[in-house]
Design a protein around this motif. Structure first.
Motif, short mmCIF file in Angstrom:
data_model
loop_
_atom_site.label_atom_id
_atom_site.label_comp_id
_atom_site.label_asym_id
_atom_site.label_seq_id
_atom_site.Cartn_x
_atom_site.Cartn_y
_atom_site.Cartn_z
N SER A 41 -1.75 -5.47 -13.52
CA SER A 41 -1.43 -4.29 -13.93
C SER A 41 -0.90 -3.23 -13.27
O SER A 41 -0.09 -4.36 -12.28
CB SER A 41 -3.44 -3.41 -13.44
N THR A 42 -0.62 -2.33 -13.31
CA THR A 42 0.30 -1.08 -12.32
C THR A 42 -0.26 0.11 -11.57
O THR A 42 -1.49 0.50 -13.19
CB THR A 42 1.17 -0.97 -13.54
N THR A 43 0.33 0.77 -10.90
CA THR A 43 -0.29 1.47 -10.45
C THR A 43 1.68 1.96 -10.44
O THR A 43 2.40 2.38 -10.43
CB THR A 43 -0.84 1.04 -9.10
N VAL A 44 1.23 3.60 -10.93
CA VAL A 44 2.10 5.20 -9.89
C VAL A 44 2.15 5.08 -8.38
O VAL A 44 0.24 6.50 -9.14
CB VAL A 44 2.81 5.20 -11.73
N VAL A 45 2.82 5.37 -7.95
CA VAL A 45 2.60 6.33 -7.03
C VAL A 45 3.88 7.39 -6.46
O VAL A 45 4.93 7.20 -6.98
CB VAL A 45 2.57 5.67 -5.48
N ARG A 46 3.77 8.26 -6.09
CA ARG A 46 4.45 9.40 -5.44
C ARG A 46 4.36 9.22 -3.91
O ARG A 46 3.38 9.60 -3.90
CB ARG A 46 4.43 11.03 -6.07
N ILE A 47 6.26 9.40 -3.12
CA ILE A 47 5.98 9.33 -1.98
C ILE A 47 7.04 10.35 -1.67
O ILE A 47 7.97 9.96 -2.38
CB ILE A 47 5.64 8.41 -1.64
N ALA A 48 6.81 10.79 0.16
CA ALA A 48 7.42 12.36 0.70
C ALA A 48 8.14 11.44 1.62
O ALA A 48 6.92 11.27 2.24
CB ALA A 48 6.68 13.37 0.80
N PHE A 49 9.61 10.74 1.89
CA PHE A 49 9.82 10.04 2.78
C PHE A 49 10.51 11.62 3.77
O PHE A 49 11.43 11.29 3.79
CB PHE A 49 11.09 9.05 2.35
N GLU A 50 9.38 12.22 3.93
CA GLU A 50 9.57 13.35 4.87
C GLU A 50 9.54 13.31 6.91
O GLU A 50 8.64 11.88 6.36
CB GLU A 50 9.13 14.82 3.86
N GLY A 51 9.46 13.52 7.79
CA GLY A 51 9.28 13.40 8.65
C GLY A 51 9.98 12.38 9.49
O GLY A 51 10.92 12.85 9.69
N LEU A 52 8.81 11.52 9.60
CA LEU A 52 10.00 10.32 9.76
C LEU A 52 10.22 9.49 9.80
O LEU A 52 10.74 9.30 8.54
CB LEU A 52 8.18 9.22 11.40
N ARG A 53 11.33 8.78 10.40
CA ARG A 53 12.37 8.20 10.41
C ARG A 53 11.55 6.83 10.62
O ARG A 53 10.94 6.59 11.51
CB ARG A 53 13.57 8.92 10.94
N GLY A 54 13.18 5.88 10.00
CA GLY A 54 12.60 4.26 10.76
C GLY A 54 12.16 3.65 9.80
O GLY A 54 12.51 3.07 8.32
N ARG A 55 12.24 2.28 10.48
CA ARG A 55 12.42 0.79 9.61
C ARG A 55 10.49 0.34 9.78
O ARG A 55 10.48 0.20 11.26
CB ARG A 55 13.09 -0.39 10.10
N THR A 56 10.06 -0.01 8.45
CA THR A 56 8.40 -0.79 8.82
C THR A 56 8.27 -1.32 7.33
O THR A 56 9.29 -1.30 6.90
CB THR A 56 7.19 0.94 8.82
#
Ligand code: C2O
Ligand code: CU
Ligand code: CU
Length: 509
Positions: free
Chosen positions: A473-488
């Motif tokens: 199955s498939t799930t669609v999301v939206r994400i705001a890459f605001e605020g913090l930065r970095g590697r995770t």
């Protein structure tokens, strides 16, 4: 399979053979560990007759009584300073003396209560015989340095000083902490290493009582030692026979008719989905994870994937109710079959409502209208593919399953996704496998747009840090890459799948 084209008959046959081998391997491994163990525990040959299934005891003494809550450590003047030691301890779980993993004598660990803008300093000592580290699941704090950095590895005997700084705009809600060392996350969580974190509401929500209910599952052998997962269990995602609330089996909660209780529920199971009901009572969901719905949502039941939390209002109705989890089908794997939770539910706790009607409670204040990323312009789109295929090194025995994202197993040295800070992205998460994979992204919450081919209603703003991606199955999301930065990282929150490789590295710069 690794290229993710779906399952052929040949794959299924191969998987069947692998399944049988894996089960046998698990038994051998189990006996091998038994021989090495320093405690005089019965090896297969010495136990009197067939040993009982782990935890499925006919033992008395599991009537846990009133639900207890973990010790609370609250911040003072914006600071919380604490120390935890991960260790194997003798403790009581489900009314039995057992050897379990613990951060501070008991299970769960202490509950941390903080506010937006606070700073938490935490020394974690590793008293285990394997590497560990700590993750503050769902918290919007830096993933770098000595923040919520899952790339940290604390060797046995070592320690690490974490320093978490919550922004003044940190969302309120219930979060939790658990180990995140790739390769033994599932085992350490299953062993008892977890605890709750509560970020207080800026405007309190009126309630007769507030409760934290951390649901976990685990298992022990007849001698009281933690169940060691078989290789098949590592593939399916281990489930423990004991389903506990705050480390207790069959605990009781009491209330008066008309009480409105606020329950914060955490699914701290390694793999088990919770499909929760409280028949005879009235439930309204304020939100899932740190997302807050525009208005409380009346529900008869709801599902928490591993890692999810619920912020729930319960209006008490006179009578005896049971909080239970119902069977949930999270898929199957060839001849390895389906996890036991597909057909078996469990009673979690009793809720007894008696006596005179309790004092009236003011209605919950309406939250500020949640931001809806569906009304925003998208700056980038990606497809993320989750797959299970033959030929991986899963379990370290070769010939097992490969658990991949975009065709690759986890490598902490490789950045898989590079995202520009400020981007608003739409991700289509495609699950090509026959099992569900709850998809988790650290630091940046995800807003559900479409699940299993169905778009969410315009009024439903649903923001979570673990989203369901059902089998094939498939799930669609939206994400705001605001605020913090970095590697995770992002990964499947069936933690055995994560340990087997279903995890990737993301960097926002
Ligand atoms: Cu609760 Cu990356 O995990
Ligand atoms: Cu997390
Ligand atoms: Cu998975």
């Amino acid at each position: 399979m690794a290229d993710g084209r779906g399952w052929t008959r040949r794959d299924v046959l191969l998987l069947g053979a692998a399944g049988v081998a894996a089960v046998t391997g698990g038994v051998l491994l189990w006996n091998g560990l038994r021989d090495d163990a320093d405690a005089p525990t019965p090896a297969a040959g010495t136990s009197p007759g067939p040993s009982p299934a782990p935890g499925a005891s006919d033992e008395p003494g599991t009537s846990a009584g009133t639900l207890r809550e973990p010790e609370v450590l609250a911040s003072v003047d914006g600071r919380l300073d604490l120390a935890l030691t991960a260790a194997l301890v003798e403790t009581e779980v489900a009314g039995r003396r057992v050897r379990a993993l613990s951060y501070r004598d008991g299970v769960p660990g202490p509950t941390l209560r903080v506010r937006a803008g606070d700073r938490i300093t935490l020394r974690l000592r590793n008293g285990l015989d394997a590497p560990t580290n700590l993750h503050t699941h769902g918290m919007v704090v830096s993933p770098e340095g000595n923040g919520d950095n899952v790339f940290v590895m604390i060797e046995p005997g070592g320690a690490f000083d974490y320093d978490y700084r919550l922004g003044t705009d940190h969302p309120p809600g219930v979060f939790w902490y658990h180990p995140h060392h790739h390769g033994n996350t599932a085992e350490q969580l299953f062993g008892g290493l977890f605890g709750g974190i509560i970020v207080e509401d800026p405007t309190p929500i009126p309630a007769s009582r507030e409760r934290l209910l951390i649901v976990s599952d685990t298992g022990f052998d007849a001698a009281g030692d933690l169940h060691v997962a078989t290789q098949a269990e590592r593939m399916l995602g281990r489930e423990g026979e004991l389903v506990l609330v705050n480390g207790q089996l069959g605990a009781t909660m009491e209330a008066a008719p008309g009480d409105r209780e606020r329950w914060r529920l955490v699914n701290a199971c390694s793999s088990r989905f919770l499909r929760l009901r409280l028949d005879g009572q009235r439930m309204a969901l304020l939100g899932i994870d740190s997302g807050r719905f525009a208005a409380p949502r009346d529900v008869d039941e709801f599902v928490l994937a591993p890692g999810n939390r619920a912020d729930l209002l319960v209006t008490a109705v006179e009578g005896e109710a049971v909080l239970r989890t119902l069977p949930f089908d999270r898929g199957a794997m060839g001849m390895m079959g389906a996890p036991s939770s597909a057909t078996a539910g469990a009673d979690l706790a009793a809720f007894t409502v008696t006596g005179p009607v309790g004092a009236a409670v003011d209605p919950a204040p309406r939250p500020a209208a949640p931001r809806d990323l569906r009304t925003r312009a998208v700056t980038g789109r990606r497809t993320v593919r989750l797959a299970m295929g033959m030929g991986g090194m899963a379990g370290g025995m070769g010939g097992g399953m490969a658990f991949t994202i975009d065709g690759r197993e986890f490598d902490h040295d490789r950045v898989d996704l590079d995202v520009a800070h400020g981007a608003i992205e739409e991700w289509t998460i495609v699950n090509e496998s026959p099992m569900d994979h709850p998809f988790h992204l650290h630091v940046w919450p995800m807003q559900l747009v479409e699940v299993d081919g169905a778009a969410l209603a315009a009024a439903d703003v649903d923001v979570r840090d673990v989203v369901p991606v059902r089998a094939r199955s498939t799930t669609v999301v939206r994400i705001a890459f605001e605020g913090l930065r970095g590697r995770t990282v992002y990964h499947c929150h069936i933690l055995d799948h994560e340990d087997n490789g279903m995890m990737g590295v993301i960097e926002t710069t």
